[in-house]
Design a protein around this motif. Structure first.
Motif, PDB file in Angstrom:
ATOM      1  N   VAL A   1       0.851  -1.187   0.000  1.00  0.00           N
ATOM      2  CA  VAL A   1       0.000   0.000   0.000  1.00  0.00           C
ATOM      3  C   VAL A   1       0.886   1.235   0.000  1.00  0.00           C
ATOM      4  O   VAL A   1       1.921   1.272   0.685  1.00  0.00           O
ATOM      5  CB  VAL A   1      -0.925   0.013   1.234  1.00  0.00           C
ATOM      6  N   ALA A   2       0.505   2.245  -0.778  1.00  0.00           N
ATOM      7  CA  ALA A   2       1.286   3.477  -0.830  1.00  0.00           C
ATOM      8  C   ALA A   2       1.480   4.058   0.565  1.00  0.00           C
ATOM      9  O   ALA A   2       0.534   4.170   1.347  1.00  0.00           O
ATOM     10  CB  ALA A   2       0.593   4.497  -1.734  1.00  0.00           C
ATOM     11  N   GLY A   3       2.724   4.403   0.900  1.00  0.00           N
ATOM     12  CA  GLY A   3       3.040   4.948   2.213  1.00  0.00           C
ATOM     13  C   GLY A   3       3.444   3.888   3.228  1.00  0.00           C
ATOM     14  O   GLY A   3       3.953   4.217   4.299  1.00  0.00           O
ATOM     15  N   GLN A   4       3.214   2.622   2.901  1.00  0.00           N
ATOM     16  CA  GLN A   4       3.576   1.529   3.811  1.00  0.00           C
ATOM     17  C   GLN A   4       5.051   1.171   3.634  1.00  0.00           C
ATOM     18  O   GLN A   4       5.618   1.302   2.543  1.00  0.00           O
ATOM     19  CB  GLN A   4       2.713   0.303   3.520  1.00  0.00           C
ATOM     20  N   SER A   5       5.690   0.734   4.713  1.00  0.00           N
ATOM     21  CA  SER A   5       7.092   0.324   4.641  1.00  0.00           C
ATOM     22  C   SER A   5       7.312  -0.976   5.403  1.00  0.00           C
ATOM     23  O   SER A   5       6.548  -1.317   6.314  1.00  0.00           O
ATOM     24  CB  SER A   5       8.016   1.407   5.203  1.00  0.00           C
ATOM     25  N   VAL A   6       8.338  -1.702   4.998  1.00  0.00           N
ATOM     26  CA  VAL A   6       8.730  -2.956   5.644  1.00  0.00           C
ATOM     27  C   VAL A   6      10.234  -2.922   5.857  1.00  0.00           C
ATOM     28  O   VAL A   6      10.984  -2.481   4.971  1.00  0.00           O
ATOM     29  CB  VAL A   6       8.335  -4.174   4.774  1.00  0.00           C
TER      30      VAL A   6
ATOM     31  N   PRO B   1       3.257  -3.499 -11.542  1.00  0.00           N
ATOM     32  CA  PRO B   1       4.286  -2.457 -11.455  1.00  0.00           C
ATOM     33  C   PRO B   1       4.192  -1.702 -10.129  1.00  0.00           C
ATOM     34  O   PRO B   1       3.105  -1.518  -9.578  1.00  0.00           O
ATOM     35  CB  PRO B   1       3.963  -1.549 -12.642  1.00  0.00           C
ATOM     36  N   ALA B   2       5.340  -1.247  -9.638  1.00  0.00           N
ATOM     37  CA  ALA B   2       5.364  -0.511  -8.374  1.00  0.00           C
ATOM     38  C   ALA B   2       6.600   0.359  -8.308  1.00  0.00           C
ATOM     39  O   ALA B   2       7.648   0.031  -8.879  1.00  0.00           O
ATOM     40  CB  ALA B   2       5.339  -1.470  -7.191  1.00  0.00           C
ATOM     41  N   SER B   3       6.465   1.482  -7.602  1.00  0.00           N
ATOM     42  CA  SER B   3       7.603   2.349  -7.308  1.00  0.00           C
ATOM     43  C   SER B   3       8.032   2.077  -5.871  1.00  0.00           C
ATOM     44  O   SER B   3       7.239   2.231  -4.938  1.00  0.00           O
ATOM     45  CB  SER B   3       7.229   3.821  -7.482  1.00  0.00           C
ATOM     46  N   LEU B   4       9.280   1.666  -5.712  1.00  0.00           N
ATOM     47  CA  LEU B   4       9.789   1.305  -4.396  1.00  0.00           C
ATOM     48  C   LEU B   4      11.024   2.121  -4.056  1.00  0.00           C
ATOM     49  O   LEU B   4      11.868   2.379  -4.921  1.00  0.00           O
ATOM     50  CB  LEU B   4      10.146  -0.188  -4.343  1.00  0.00           C
ATOM     51  N   LYS B   5      11.115   2.520  -2.791  1.00  0.00           N
ATOM     52  CA  LYS B   5      12.287   3.230  -2.292  1.00  0.00           C
ATOM     53  C   LYS B   5      13.006   2.334  -1.297  1.00  0.00           C
ATOM     54  O   LYS B   5      12.400   1.842  -0.337  1.00  0.00           O
ATOM     55  CB  LYS B   5      11.890   4.547  -1.621  1.00  0.00           C
TER      56      LYS B   5
END
Length: 367
Positions: free
Chosen positions: A241-246, A280-284
Motif C-alpha cells: 500500500v502506498a506509504g507503507q514500509s517494511v 508495477p510498483a515504485s519502491l524506495k
C-alpha cells in the motif's frame, strides 16, 4: 456602706456571667468522640519492591488525638499491601503506624479507618523496575521477528518506541501499537531487551525506558546461506500500500561470494534477495548499518537478472533498476526505482569490508 457593698457585688456578678459565656464547655457536642482519621502523609511514590511507613490518628471534633483502634487496607493488593507496624508503641497510645509494600505497577489507595470516624486515604503510585510483558520468543533467529505484548499498566508509545538487544544492537520495528511491537531481531548478544517509549497507563504523559524481565538470545540466521546466491535468494516481504514500509535486517556472509557482486572492484561479500512483483510498483530502498559511512562501505542496487560475471555491466551494472544511486559513499544509502511486474534482485554489497559490521537494516517503502 451597705449600698456600696451591694453595688460591688452586682459588678462582680456581671463579670462572672460574662466570663462564663466566653469559656468553652468541655462537655460540648463532639468533644472526646471519634470524628476523623488523619494520616501524616497523603501520597507516596515507590518502586516495585520498596516499602514506606506512615502514622495515623483518630481525632475528635477539636482535632484532639484519641486512643482508638485503627485498621489499614489496600484498594488493590496486586499493586501494594499494607500492614500494621507491631513494633510501634507511642506514648500516649493515640496513633498507629502502617507499613506499605509496593508489589506491582499501578496507582492505588490505602485506607486508614476507625469505627465511627471518617476514614483517610493515602495515594500510592508504584513505578515498575522492569517490563513484564510477554515476548514471543527468547531464542529468535537473527533477521526474524518477535512480538512484544503490552500489559494492563505498561503500554507502548508507537511514535517513540524502540527496542535494543544485547550488546547495544537496535532492532527494527515493523508494527507499533499501544498494545504490541513487532520487532526484527538484530544479530546480537544474549541479554535483556531495553524498551524505550513505554507509557505508564496510570500516569498521564509518562514515558519511561525499561528492561525486560527475561533474557533474549539471538540464535541462528533466518536467511541461513540462502542469500549468498541468485539461485537461492530468499523472497522479500514487500509493502503493498502506498506509504507503507517494511524493514528487514541482515548481516555479512561468512563466506565471501564476491563473484556475485555487480559493481566491479569491490571486496565483497554481497547478500542477494528476490523481489517479486505481481504489478508495477515504485519502491524506495534505504539501507543503514552499524558503523560509519565508509567503515564499512555498503552499497545497494537492484538487478533485473542474475549477475554472472563480476563487473559485467550488461547483466546488472549497466542495467541496474534505478541506476546506482544507492552505491555512493554516504550513510544511509538510498535509491528509488519504478519496477515492472516480474522478478528482480536486491543486492546489498559490502564494497569495502576492511571494517566489519554486524547488522545491516533495509527499509522498503511503497511510493
Amino acid at each position: 456602706m451597705k449600698p456600696r457593698i451591694s453595688g460591688l457585688l452586682g459588678v462582680l456578678a456581671a463579670l462572672v456571667s460574662a466570663a462564663t459565656a466566653c469559656k468553652k464547655d468541655p462537655t460540648a457536642e463532639g468533644v472526646g468522640a471519634p470524628s476523623a482519621v488523619i494520616a501524616n502523609f497523603s501520597a507516596f511514590t515507590l518502586s516495585v519492591g520498596d516499602s514506606a511507613t506512615f502514622t495515623a490518628q483518630v481525632v475528635d471534633g477539636r482535632l484532639t488525638p484519641l486512643p482508638a483502634d485503627i485498621s489499614f487496607s489496600s484498594c488493590d493488593a496486586t499493586a501494594a499491601t499494607v500492614v500494621v507496624d507491631g513494633s510501634y508503641s507511642p506514648v500516649p497510645p493515640t496513633s498507629k503506624r502502617a507499613v506499605i509494600h509496593a508489589i506491582g505497577p499501578n496507582k492505588v489507595c490505602v485506607l486508614a479507618s476507625s469505627s465511627g470516624a471518617k476514614a483517610d486515604t493515602v495515594t500510592v503510585t508504584v513505578l515498575p523496575t522492569s517490563f513484564t510483558g510477554a515476548v514471543s520468543s527468547t531464542t529468535p533467529q537473527g533477521g526474524g521477528s518477535i512480538t512484544i505484548k503490552a500489559t494492563a499498566q505498561l503500554k507502548f508509545i508507537p511514535a517513540t518506541a524502540s527496542v535494543t538487544f544485547g550488546g547495544g544492537h537496535l532492532g527494527a520495528i515493523n508494527v507499533a501499537t499501544a498494545e504490541s511491537l513487532v520487532v526484527v531481531v538484530p544479530f546480537s548478544d544474549p541479554g535483556t531487551l531495553s524498551i524505550a517509549g513505554i507509557a505508564l497507563a496510570y500516569v498521564p504523559g509518562s514515558s519511561v525506558t525499561l528492561s525486560t524481565s527475561t533474557s533474549v538470545t539471538q540464535t541462528g540466521d533466518i536467511f541461513g546461506t540462502a542469500d549468498n546466491s541468485y539461485a537461492t535468494a530468499p523472497t522479500l516481504t514487500l509493502p503493498t500500500v502506498a506509504g507503507q514500509s517494511v524493514k528487514f535486517i541482515t548481516n555479512p556472509l561468512a563466506v565471501n561470494n564476491v563473484a556475485t557482486c555487480a559493481e566491479g572492484g569491490e571486496t565483497g561479500p554481497c547478500m542477494i534477495y528476490k523481489i517479486v512483483l505481481a504489478a508495477p510498483a515504485s519502491l524506495k530502498f534505504t539501507t543503514d548499518w552499524e558503523g560509519a559511512a565508509l567503515a564499512p562501505d555498503i552499497d545497494i542496487y537492484a538487478c533485473p537478472s542474475p549477475q554472472a560475471v563480476p563487473g559485467d555491466l550488461a547483466t546488472c551494472g549497466g542495467a541496474a533498476v534505478g541506476g546506482f544511486g544507492g552505491a555512493t559513499g554516504v550513510k544511509p544509502q538510498t535509491f528509488t526505482a519504478s519496477f515492472a511486474a516480474g522478478t528482480f534482485f536486491l543486492v546489498i554489497e559490502d564494497y569495502n569490508n576492511a571494517t566489519a559490521t554486524k547488522n545491516i537494516t533495509t527499509t522498503i517503502l511503497h511510493n
